[in-house]
Motif scaffolding. Structure first.
Motif, short mmCIF file in Angstrom:
data_model
loop_
_atom_site.label_atom_id
_atom_site.label_comp_id
_atom_site.label_asym_id
_atom_site.label_seq_id
_atom_site.Cartn_x
_atom_site.Cartn_y
_atom_site.Cartn_z
N PRO A 85 0.80 -1.24 0.00
CA PRO A 85 0.00 0.00 0.00
C PRO A 85 0.82 1.28 0.00
N TYR A 86 2.04 1.23 0.50
CA TYR A 86 2.83 2.45 0.59
C TYR A 86 3.93 2.35 -0.46
N THR A 87 3.64 2.83 -1.69
CA THR A 87 4.56 2.63 -2.82
C THR A 87 5.88 3.37 -2.63
N ASP A 88 5.85 4.49 -1.87
CA ASP A 88 7.11 5.22 -1.67
C ASP A 88 8.14 4.39 -0.91
N GLY A 89 7.68 3.34 -0.26
CA GLY A 89 8.59 2.52 0.52
C GLY A 89 9.12 1.31 -0.22
N LEU A 90 8.91 1.25 -1.54
CA LEU A 90 9.37 0.11 -2.32
C LEU A 90 10.74 0.39 -2.94
N ILE A 91 11.61 -0.58 -2.86
CA ILE A 91 12.96 -0.48 -3.45
C ILE A 91 13.13 -1.70 -4.38
N TRP A 92 13.38 -1.42 -5.66
CA TRP A 92 13.50 -2.47 -6.67
C TRP A 92 14.97 -2.70 -7.00
N THR A 109 13.04 3.20 -7.20
CA THR A 109 12.37 3.25 -5.90
C THR A 109 11.05 3.98 -6.06
N GLY A 110 10.12 3.65 -5.14
CA GLY A 110 8.90 4.43 -5.02
C GLY A 110 7.83 4.16 -6.03
N ASP A 111 7.89 3.08 -6.77
CA ASP A 111 6.84 2.75 -7.74
C ASP A 111 6.28 1.38 -7.44
N ALA A 112 4.99 1.23 -7.71
CA ALA A 112 4.34 -0.06 -7.47
C ALA A 112 4.52 -1.01 -8.65
N GLU A 113 5.07 -0.50 -9.75
CA GLU A 113 5.19 -1.32 -10.96
C GLU A 113 6.55 -1.08 -11.60
N LEU A 114 7.11 -2.16 -12.17
CA LEU A 114 8.38 -2.08 -12.88
C LEU A 114 8.21 -2.72 -14.25
N LYS A 115 8.57 -1.98 -15.29
CA LYS A 115 8.58 -2.50 -16.65
C LYS A 115 10.04 -2.64 -17.08
N ASP A 116 10.36 -3.81 -17.62
CA ASP A 116 11.76 -4.05 -17.98
C ASP A 116 11.81 -4.88 -19.26
N ASN A 117 12.95 -4.80 -19.96
CA ASN A 117 13.20 -5.59 -21.17
C ASN A 117 14.52 -6.34 -21.01
N PRO A 118 14.53 -7.36 -20.20
CA PRO A 118 15.78 -8.06 -19.93
C PRO A 118 16.28 -8.82 -21.16
N GLN A 143 9.14 -0.89 2.91
CA GLN A 143 9.17 -0.20 4.21
C GLN A 143 7.84 0.52 4.40
N THR A 144 7.37 0.52 5.65
CA THR A 144 6.13 1.23 5.94
C THR A 144 6.38 2.73 5.94
N MET A 145 5.29 3.46 6.11
CA MET A 145 5.39 4.92 6.12
C MET A 145 6.27 5.41 7.26
N LEU A 146 6.28 4.63 8.37
CA LEU A 146 7.09 5.02 9.53
C LEU A 146 8.48 4.40 9.51
N GLY A 147 8.82 3.73 8.36
CA GLY A 147 10.16 3.19 8.22
C GLY A 147 10.33 1.79 8.72
N CYS A 148 9.25 1.12 9.04
CA CYS A 148 9.36 -0.26 9.49
C CYS A 148 9.61 -1.18 8.30
N ALA A 149 10.53 -2.11 8.47
CA ALA A 149 10.79 -3.08 7.41
C ALA A 149 9.60 -3.99 7.24
N ALA A 150 9.12 -4.07 6.01
CA ALA A 150 7.93 -4.88 5.72
C ALA A 150 8.29 -6.13 4.93
N GLY A 151 9.56 -6.50 4.89
CA GLY A 151 9.97 -7.73 4.21
C GLY A 151 10.44 -7.48 2.79
N GLU A 152 10.80 -8.55 2.11
CA GLU A 152 11.29 -8.49 0.73
C GLU A 152 10.75 -9.69 -0.03
#
Length: 360
Positions: free
Chosen positions: A66-73, A87-96, A107-116
């Motif tokens: 839910p908190y896309t700003d907390g995503l690191i790809w 970083t910060g996007d809910a979607e990644l488009k790539d051409n490998p 990461q949550t809005m408060l900086g809590c690690a939400a897993g990987e």
């Protein structure tokens, strides 16, 4: 908890209100209230549009965190260390271009690690077209080859829709009777390409004639479909279509080829020619019949010509260097009378003999 400056609370499961009161011996008590809010770590997923693609095709990875700003790809080639992509996007488009491993940290809005989350994509190597048209000689074979790993799948056909297959390997040997287009479909996992190659037929040279002229030359007349011709009279190819110093009563095997290497051959037997023997000559210097000359004898390479007087004395002899007699012997004019001749043509093993008259 009187007298402590640090207050620890463990395993909070909900928002908690904490009131702290401080008292001193001579001062009024002071109070402060604080609320410790609990942030719930959400469940989230990482999905991919396709887990197997062809090289350079697009793939889409999506996260429902839910908190896309907390995503690191991050990504890697599955054998190297991870590298940051975005970083910060809910979607990644790539051409490998190679098989790739992706990781997303949350990461949550408060900086809590939400897993990987991890996800892999298999990338098949793309197949480039490589065939080009070719020309072969009429009656020859052509070997069509598509250079690709043998584990690929191959389909050859002379029909564009591949309704009928000619081979399922990377090679196809053909011997078309007319110009034909051949098609190949190559498959590597998710990658597939179709290519085509025209095999054009070049007619072999047509030998129209083989003629011997009065200059003792054998002349070949041929029609060529591709470039200039080369001619072989038995001693290797040359650019000239003329053979000098032709020998009679001889079989010549003649080959003609064009610049593409297309070739035709034929055999010709050079028939012997009947020589022409004069019955008389008049060596008087008037320019008419001044020598006793044997016509067409020069067509032969090996011959012996001898002239005898009526007593059988040899007055003239020529061995492959002259075909006429001027009526002299050792520098002296021979008298008017009949003379006898013997002509042995070694090329055809033929002997002529008879007599003629010298008239002064």
């Amino acid at each position: 908890m009187k007298g402590k400056q640090i207050f620890e609370m463990k395993e909070l499961h909900q928002d908690t209100k904490i009131k702290v009161t401080a008292t001193a011996n001579y001062c009024p008590a002071r109070s402060a209230t604080s609320i410790v809010r609990m942030e719930t770590i959400p469940e989230w997923n990482l999905t991919i549009s396709r887990d197997s693609i062809c090289e350079k095709e697009e793939v889409t990875l999506s996260s429902d965190f839910p908190y896309t700003d907390g995503l690191i790809w991050e990504d890697s080639t599955c054998s190297t260390s991870l590298q940051l992509i975005q970083t910060g996007d809910a979607e990644l488009k790539d051409n490998p271009v190679v098989s790739t491993c992706y990781m997303v940290k949350a990461q949550t809005m408060l900086g809590c690690a939400a897993g990987e989350k991890y996800i892999n994509i298999h990338v098949d190597e793309s197949i480039d077209k490589q065939l080009s048209d070719t020309i072969i000689c009429d009656g020859n074979e052509a070997l069509l080859t598509f250079n690709a790993p043998l584990q690929y799948q191959f389909e050859w056909s002379n029909i564009a829709t591949f309704d009928s297959l000619l081979s399922n390997t990377n090679m196809l040997k053909v011997k078309p009777s007319e110009s034909t287009i051949y098609y190949v479909r190559v498959t590597n996992g998710k990658c597939q390409t179709e290519d085509e190659k025209e095999v054009a037929i070049n007619p072999n040279p047509i030998i129209d004639s083989c003629e011997i002229n009065d200059n003792h030359q054998l002349v070949i007349n041929a029609r060529l479909a591709y470039g200039n011709g080369e001619y072989d009279f038995g001693e290797g190819f040359v650019h000239s279509n003329v053979l000098n110093d032709v020998m009679l009563a001889t079989t010549y095997t003649i080959r003609v080829k064009d610049e593409l290497g297309c070739m035709s051959d034929t055999a010709i037997f050079t028939k012997w020619k009947e020589i022409e023997i004069p019955e008389f000559f008049t060596p008087n210097g008037d320019g008419i019949n001044d020598t006793w000359e044997i016509g067409k004898l020069s067509f032969y390479k090996q011959y012996t010509l001898a002239v005898y007087d009526r007593f059988g004395k040899k007055v003239f002899e020529s061995v492959e260097d002259a075909n006429c007699w001027n009526g002299t012997c050792m520098g002296h004019d021979m008298p008017s009378t009949d003379y006898w001749y013997s002509i042995h043509i070694h090329d055809v093993d033929r002997v002529y003999s008879g007599h003629f008259t010298l008239i002064r």
